[in-house]
Design a protein around this motif. Structure first.
Motif, short mmCIF file in Angstrom:
data_model
loop_
_atom_site.label_atom_id
_atom_site.label_comp_id
_atom_site.label_asym_id
_atom_site.label_seq_id
_atom_site.Cartn_x
_atom_site.Cartn_y
_atom_site.Cartn_z
N TYR A 325 32.78 -7.87 8.47
CA TYR A 325 33.67 -6.99 9.02
C TYR A 325 34.18 -7.38 10.43
O TYR A 325 35.06 -7.28 11.30
CB TYR A 325 33.38 -5.64 8.96
N MET A 326 33.05 -7.58 11.33
CA MET A 326 33.16 -8.06 12.68
C MET A 326 33.84 -9.00 12.79
O MET A 326 34.39 -9.23 14.01
CB MET A 326 31.55 -7.81 13.18
N LEU A 327 33.71 -9.94 11.88
CA LEU A 327 34.65 -11.25 11.99
C LEU A 327 36.13 -10.94 12.03
O LEU A 327 36.76 -11.66 12.43
CB LEU A 327 34.03 -12.34 10.90
N LEU A 328 36.35 -9.98 11.00
CA LEU A 328 37.77 -9.64 10.67
C LEU A 328 38.52 -8.82 11.70
O LEU A 328 39.57 -8.84 11.81
CB LEU A 328 37.97 -9.27 9.29
N LYS A 329 37.67 -7.95 12.15
CA LYS A 329 38.28 -6.77 12.95
C LYS A 329 39.11 -7.06 14.45
O LYS A 329 38.19 -8.06 15.04
CB LYS A 329 36.68 -5.89 13.45
N ASP A 330 39.97 -6.60 14.47
CA ASP A 330 40.87 -6.82 15.64
C ASP A 330 40.06 -6.57 17.00
O ASP A 330 39.23 -5.44 16.72
CB ASP A 330 42.27 -6.12 15.55
N GLU A 331 40.37 -7.24 17.78
CA GLU A 331 39.56 -6.84 19.07
C GLU A 331 40.30 -6.30 20.20
O GLU A 331 41.48 -6.47 20.24
CB GLU A 331 38.82 -8.37 19.77
N SER A 332 39.89 -5.20 20.85
CA SER A 332 40.52 -4.63 21.88
C SER A 332 40.58 -5.47 23.29
O SER A 332 39.59 -6.51 23.34
CB SER A 332 39.86 -3.10 22.20
N ASP A 333 41.48 -5.41 24.19
CA ASP A 333 41.69 -6.41 25.26
C ASP A 333 41.13 -5.20 26.48
O ASP A 333 41.23 -5.61 27.50
CB ASP A 333 42.99 -6.53 25.84
N TYR A 334 40.53 -4.14 26.34
CA TYR A 334 39.83 -3.35 27.38
C TYR A 334 38.74 -4.09 28.14
O TYR A 334 37.71 -4.80 27.50
CB TYR A 334 39.07 -2.10 26.57
N PRO A 335 39.07 -4.20 29.38
CA PRO A 335 38.12 -4.97 30.17
C PRO A 335 36.78 -4.50 30.33
O PRO A 335 35.79 -5.47 30.64
CB PRO A 335 39.09 -4.91 31.53
N LEU A 336 36.36 -3.25 30.29
CA LEU A 336 35.16 -2.90 30.75
C LEU A 336 34.40 -2.42 29.07
O LEU A 336 33.58 -1.88 29.14
CB LEU A 336 35.29 -1.62 31.29
N TRP A 337 34.64 -3.47 28.40
CA TRP A 337 34.24 -3.30 26.75
C TRP A 337 32.55 -3.24 26.67
O TRP A 337 32.10 -2.57 26.06
CB TRP A 337 34.81 -4.15 26.12
N GLN A 338 31.96 -4.06 27.47
CA GLN A 338 30.34 -4.15 27.71
C GLN A 338 29.87 -3.00 28.03
O GLN A 338 28.83 -2.65 27.49
CB GLN A 338 29.93 -5.67 28.15
N LYS A 339 30.31 -2.72 29.21
CA LYS A 339 30.00 -1.27 29.86
C LYS A 339 29.89 -0.24 28.88
O LYS A 339 29.13 0.56 28.75
CB LYS A 339 30.49 -1.13 31.06
N GLU A 340 31.21 -0.19 28.36
CA GLU A 340 31.36 0.94 27.36
C GLU A 340 30.52 1.05 26.07
O GLU A 340 29.99 1.96 25.70
CB GLU A 340 33.00 0.96 27.02
N ALA A 341 30.41 -0.36 25.68
CA ALA A 341 29.47 -0.51 24.33
C ALA A 341 28.04 -0.12 24.87
O ALA A 341 27.43 0.63 24.00
CB ALA A 341 29.49 -1.88 24.14
N ASN A 342 27.50 -0.38 25.87
CA ASN A 342 26.02 -0.06 26.46
C ASN A 342 26.01 1.57 26.45
O ASN A 342 24.86 2.30 26.03
CB ASN A 342 25.87 -0.59 27.62
N ILE A 343 27.19 2.28 27.05
CA ILE A 343 27.44 3.84 27.12
C ILE A 343 26.99 4.27 25.71
O ILE A 343 26.28 5.31 25.33
CB ILE A 343 28.23 4.06 27.91
#
Length: 462
Positions: A325-343
């Motif tokens: 599913y991670m391979l197929l899932k469309d990605e966001s272009d949100y620039p702070l995605w890694q910081k948000e993911a950690n939160i």
């Protein structure tokens, strides 16, 4: 690249791959104290035994399966190895079925894994980590899941996509997209599989301060979140490090910079929920640059104390589907995605059971239940299109989302409330050891050829 041509391949081709499991566990005595004895001689030399070794501590066993061709084969092999290891420990010694440690002695009494002259580099690396992060944090244990698609599958997908990139670049793109999306969504894995909600007072104060209840036996626990191994107090780098996952070269360049800046001693010191693994791990960055990504390592899973090998088959099957599913899932272009993911990762680990907790989705607040249900429903759709028959597994996960009482963390909470953190885990650990002993006595369910093969490899010192 969206890899939407995946549906043109058969479900057997999509599900084929290489699977491996690594599991760390402390050795505990019957009273819940850390065992301070050397690595058991029955397992032979920790440097040369390919399936049973140590992790950071002499008291921390690590079980490693070879790469195998199916989830079921990997799980069955891992289950057998865990039986062999647990049943071979001394009478009053047990594998500690919990990611957060048992009762620890003073930090200077915790034995770092000892090596012969050939293992000098391994021992020095561990000593340096102890100075940097503290010995007690090194005692956190977990389960790692290794995965790659088959080369045949990737070759066919490369042709279907009509990519002008070389096969190696294309293969890297597959695993890089999975890595980026996994970092975005691993909060769901933490919620569904998290099972580290308590701690003895001898562990780390920064974890104890996050817990809202105490038992009457010197331990603390949380009613609010499922996984303190994955919380802000877990085993993490001293500062947040966000390498680029846009390309292998960009990733390697950023890791080199972290090393030059003194944030890392070497590339393998980067602690993330997913690792890009090369062909030659001892020359990690150069091998990634020259040979590409060989497989990925998922590092999110807590030890599950309810099962005698610390892992559940249908959780592994779900994780496999989740990676597709991670391979197929469309990605966001949100620039702070890694910081948000950690939160999101830390908020889920510490507060998933708090109704007012919100995750962040491209800067906007969203509830865990609504977002999680949306993901599972999209996975139902993916499985239908790809012809993957795992509705039962997805329904199990949907039930855990709808009713937190069905999660491992909440189930464990009920036991700890009744009997305390140490007592609960000693009962579970003793039961799991007895189950392993009984399994080896009753060989009906074990493949005899596998038993003969692995008993001679795992118990090389017998």
């Amino acid at each position: 690249m969206d890899f939407k041509n995946l549906y043109k391949l058969s479900s057997d081709e999509i599900l084929a791959g290489s699977f491996g499991i690594e599991w760390e566990s402390l050795r505990a005595k019957g009273d819940g104290q850390l065992s301070l004895t050397p690595h058991p001689a029955i397992f032979g030399d920790k440097l040369t035994n390919p399936v049973v070794t140590t992790d950071f501590s002499e008291s921390q066993i690590e079980i490693i399966t070879p790469a195998l061709e199916s989830i079921d084969k990997a799980f069955d092999t891992f289950s057998l190895l865990s039986d062999l290891v647990n049943a071979s420990l001394p009478e009053d010694e047990y594998l500690w079925f919990q990611s957060i440690p048992c009762i620890l002695p003073y930090w200077d009494q915790i034995p770092i894994a000892q090596y012969s002259e050939e293992g000098e580099d391994s021992q020095k690396y561990r000593e340096d980590l102890a100075k940097k992060y503290g010995v007690k944090k090194q005692m956190i244990s977990g389960v790692h899941f290794n995965f790659s698609f088959t080369e045949e599958f990737l070759v066919k997908l490369h042709a279907l996509e009509g990519s002008e990139k070389s096969f190696q670049e294309f293969k890297n793109d597959v695993y890089l997209k999975i890595a980026r999306n996994y970092l975005r969504y691993c909060w769901l894995i933490i919620y569904l599989t998290g099972c580290s909600i308590g701690s003895h007072k001898t562990f780390s104060n920064d974890c104890l301060h996050l817990m809202d209840e105490c038992d009457n036996y010197g331990s603390y626990y949380s009613t609010r979140g499922p996984s303190f191994r994955n919380a802000s107090c877990g085993y993490k780098n001293l500062k947040e490090l966000y390498p680029s996952y846009e390309s292998v070269d960009a990733f390697a360049r950023d890791i080199d910079k972290f090393i030059d800046d003194g944030d890392l001693s070497e590339a393998k010191e980067l602690y993330t929920q997913i690792r890009l693994k090369p062909k030659h791990p001892k020359d990690l960055l150069n091998s990634l640059r020259n040979d590409g990504i060989e497989y990925i390592e998922i590092r999110t899973l807590d030890i599950n104390p309810f099962y005698k090998c610390g892992l559940v088959r249908h959780d592994m099957k779900f994780l496999h589907m989740f990676l597709i599913y991670m391979l197929l899932k469309d990605e966001s272009d949100y620039p702070l995605w890694q910081k948000e993911a950690n939160i999101n990762e830390e908020n889920t680990a510490e507060k998933a059971y708090v109704d007012s907790m919100r995750l962040l989705r491209d800067g906007e607040e969203v509830t865990l239940k609504s977002w999680a249900a949306e993901i599972i429903n999209e996975m139902f759709g993916m499985c239908e299109v790809l012809g993957i028959d795992e509705q039962h597994t997805l329904n199990l996960m949907l039930k855990r989302i709808a009713n937190p009482e069905l999660t491992y963390g909440k189930r464990l909470l009920e036991l700890i409330r009744k009997d305390g953190y140490i007592n609960t885990h000693m009962v579970l650990s003793k039961n799991n050891k007895q189950t392993s002993i009984n399994n080896l006595k009753n060989m009906d369910h074990i493949n005899r050829a596998d038993y003969e093969k692995y008993v001679n490899i795992a118990l090389v010192g017998k």
